[in-house]
Design a protein around this motif. Structure first.
Motif, PDB file in Angstrom:
ATOM      1  N   VAL A   9       0.846  -1.192   0.000  1.00 15.37           N
ATOM      2  CA  VAL A   9       0.000   0.000   0.000  1.00 15.37           C
ATOM      3  C   VAL A   9       0.889   1.252   0.000  1.00 15.37           C
ATOM      4  O   VAL A   9       2.011   1.232   0.529  1.00 15.37           O
ATOM      5  CB  VAL A   9      -0.952   0.005   1.209  1.00 15.37           C
ATOM      6  N   PRO A  10       0.427   2.343  -0.601  1.00 14.34           N
ATOM      7  CA  PRO A  10       1.278   3.535  -0.798  1.00 14.34           C
ATOM      8  C   PRO A  10       1.960   4.061   0.462  1.00 14.34           C
ATOM      9  O   PRO A  10       3.139   4.410   0.437  1.00 14.34           O
ATOM     10  CB  PRO A  10       0.298   4.559  -1.372  1.00 14.34           C
ATOM     11  N   GLY A  11       1.224   4.128   1.567  1.00 14.32           N
ATOM     12  CA  GLY A  11       1.807   4.668   2.792  1.00 14.32           C
ATOM     13  C   GLY A  11       2.937   3.821   3.326  1.00 14.32           C
ATOM     14  O   GLY A  11       3.952   4.342   3.821  1.00 14.32           O
ATOM     15  N   PHE A  12       2.796   2.516   3.229  1.00 12.20           N
ATOM     16  CA  PHE A  12       3.841   1.596   3.678  1.00 12.20           C
ATOM     17  C   PHE A  12       5.074   1.757   2.799  1.00 12.20           C
ATOM     18  O   PHE A  12       6.213   1.826   3.286  1.00 12.20           O
ATOM     19  CB  PHE A  12       3.317   0.160   3.619  1.00 12.20           C
ATOM     20  N   GLY A  13       4.842   1.842   1.473  1.00  6.35           N
ATOM     21  CA  GLY A  13       5.954   2.009   0.550  1.00  6.35           C
ATOM     22  C   GLY A  13       6.679   3.330   0.759  1.00  6.35           C
ATOM     23  O   GLY A  13       7.910   3.405   0.619  1.00  6.35           O
ATOM     24  N   GLU A  14       5.923   4.377   1.099  1.00  4.92           N
ATOM     25  CA  GLU A  14       6.524   5.683   1.334  1.00  4.92           C
ATOM     26  C   GLU A  14       7.476   5.641   2.536  1.00  4.92           C
ATOM     27  O   GLU A  14       8.588   6.199   2.490  1.00  4.92           O
ATOM     28  CB  GLU A  14       5.423   6.720   1.573  1.00  4.92           C
ATOM     29  N   ILE A  15       7.048   5.006   3.602  1.00  2.80           N
ATOM     30  CA  ILE A  15       7.880   4.906   4.797  1.00  2.80           C
ATOM     31  C   ILE A  15       9.108   4.047   4.535  1.00  2.80           C
ATOM     32  O   ILE A  15      10.214   4.356   5.015  1.00  2.80           O
ATOM     33  CB  ILE A  15       7.065   4.344   5.982  1.00  2.80           C
TER      34      ILE A  15
END
Length: 308
Positions: free
Chosen positions: A251-257
């Motif tokens: 998911v985008p937020g996980f990938g961002e972190i």
């Protein structure tokens, strides 16, 4: 965490049957040595019935609400009590009707007036002919194309209406969770000023900083993680083992972190719904949920293009 589509259908059950067949072949060969047919029948029924229950339970609740196990079993028994060799034509007709019934039902759901009795009568008469009148069929196909173009338009309109309604319902259901998630993160940030927030709205706490190169969007990583609801209940984890996946495959937020973390780093990430599973959620994540991930970056595995 990864986007997984659970398929429900006959194909999945067929795979289960194939795996059981291996055992069935062995017991069949040994049936003259004392294995009773009833034993095989009962065991196969127990195993495959339980397997199908698993597929049944994986269906969305909205779908299961429209279905009855008793009606399913009535259809199941009607077919299983047939003689496969003697009743092949009957079974072929049933299989064909099941496929066509789906098409007819979609048209009816879109508001198309359809006379099933006339359809069955004309299908039967055409099927019983000795040959096909090609010239007559060409003219009918041209007329049918005009009708079906109109039908397709109605079906697309109905589908769009259903999607819009589903989006409204999902948004309404998600709002309380979105509100609760925001309040939870704000409470955490107030209690711990070290928690930072990215421009996209993903908050995170640095437990340990790592060292070395950080991953890019196309890189693979090996991480240990635990995913929790804001009430602290765990919904997913790597079970203490490092697992590998692509940064863009989550998911985008996980990938961002992940892209902020060097090997050895440990973060706690607070991912809002719009950077996780949105207003639709998943099987174990409700619409609009904010997710909490404890993440440990073990290793960065550069993509093939970056390594060159």
């Amino acid at each position: 965490m990864k986007k997984i589509i659970v398929a429900f259908g006959v194909a999945a059950v067929a795979l289960g049957f194939a795996s059981c067949n291996k055992g069935a072949e062995n017991t069949s060969a040994a049936s003259d040595n004392g294995i009773q047919a009833d034993s095989l029948s009962m065991l196969l029924g127990d195993v495959q019935g339980a397997s199908y229950l698993g597929y049944w339970d994986q269906m969305p609740d909205t779908m299961k609400a429209k279905l009855s196990k008793d009606e399913f079993l009535a259809g199941f028994k009607a077919v299983m009590q047939k003689d496969y060799n003697k009743d092949q034509a009957y079974l072929m007709g049933m299989s064909t009707a099941m496929q066509l019934l789906g098409n007819v039902s979609q048209m009816e759901d879109a508001g198309v007036k359809f006379n099933r009795s006339e359809y069955i009568s004309h299908f039967s008469n055409a099927f019983k002919q000795d040959s096909v009148d090609q010239a007559g069929m060409t003219a009918k196909n041209e007329q049918l194309t005009l009708y079906m173009n109109e039908v397709q338009g109605l079906m697309m309109k109905k589908q769009q209406e259903m999607q819009q309604q589903a989006m409204k319902e999902a948004e309404a259901k998600a709002q309380p969770n979105i509100k609760a998630g925001k309040e939870y993160v704000e409470k955490q940030k107030k209690a711990d000023p070290s928690i930072k927030t990215t421009e996209s709205g993903v908050s995170y706490k640095v437990v340990n900083e790592g060292s070395g190169a950080k991953p890019g969007k196309t890189d693979n990583v090996k991480v240990k993680y635990v995913g929790k609801h804001i009430n602290g209940e765990e919904f997913d984890s790597s079970r203490g083992e490092a697992v590998q996946f692509n940064v863009s495959g989550v998911v985008p937020g996980f990938g961002e972190i992940l892209q902020l973390m060097a090997p050895g780093a440990k973060y706690v990430a607070y991912i809002p719904a719009d950077k996780a599973y949105g207003n639709h959620g998943t099987n174990n994540i409700e619409p609009g949920e904010t997710l909490v991930f404890e993440i440990e970056m073990v290793e960065v595995v550069p993509s093939a293009s970056a390594a060159k």
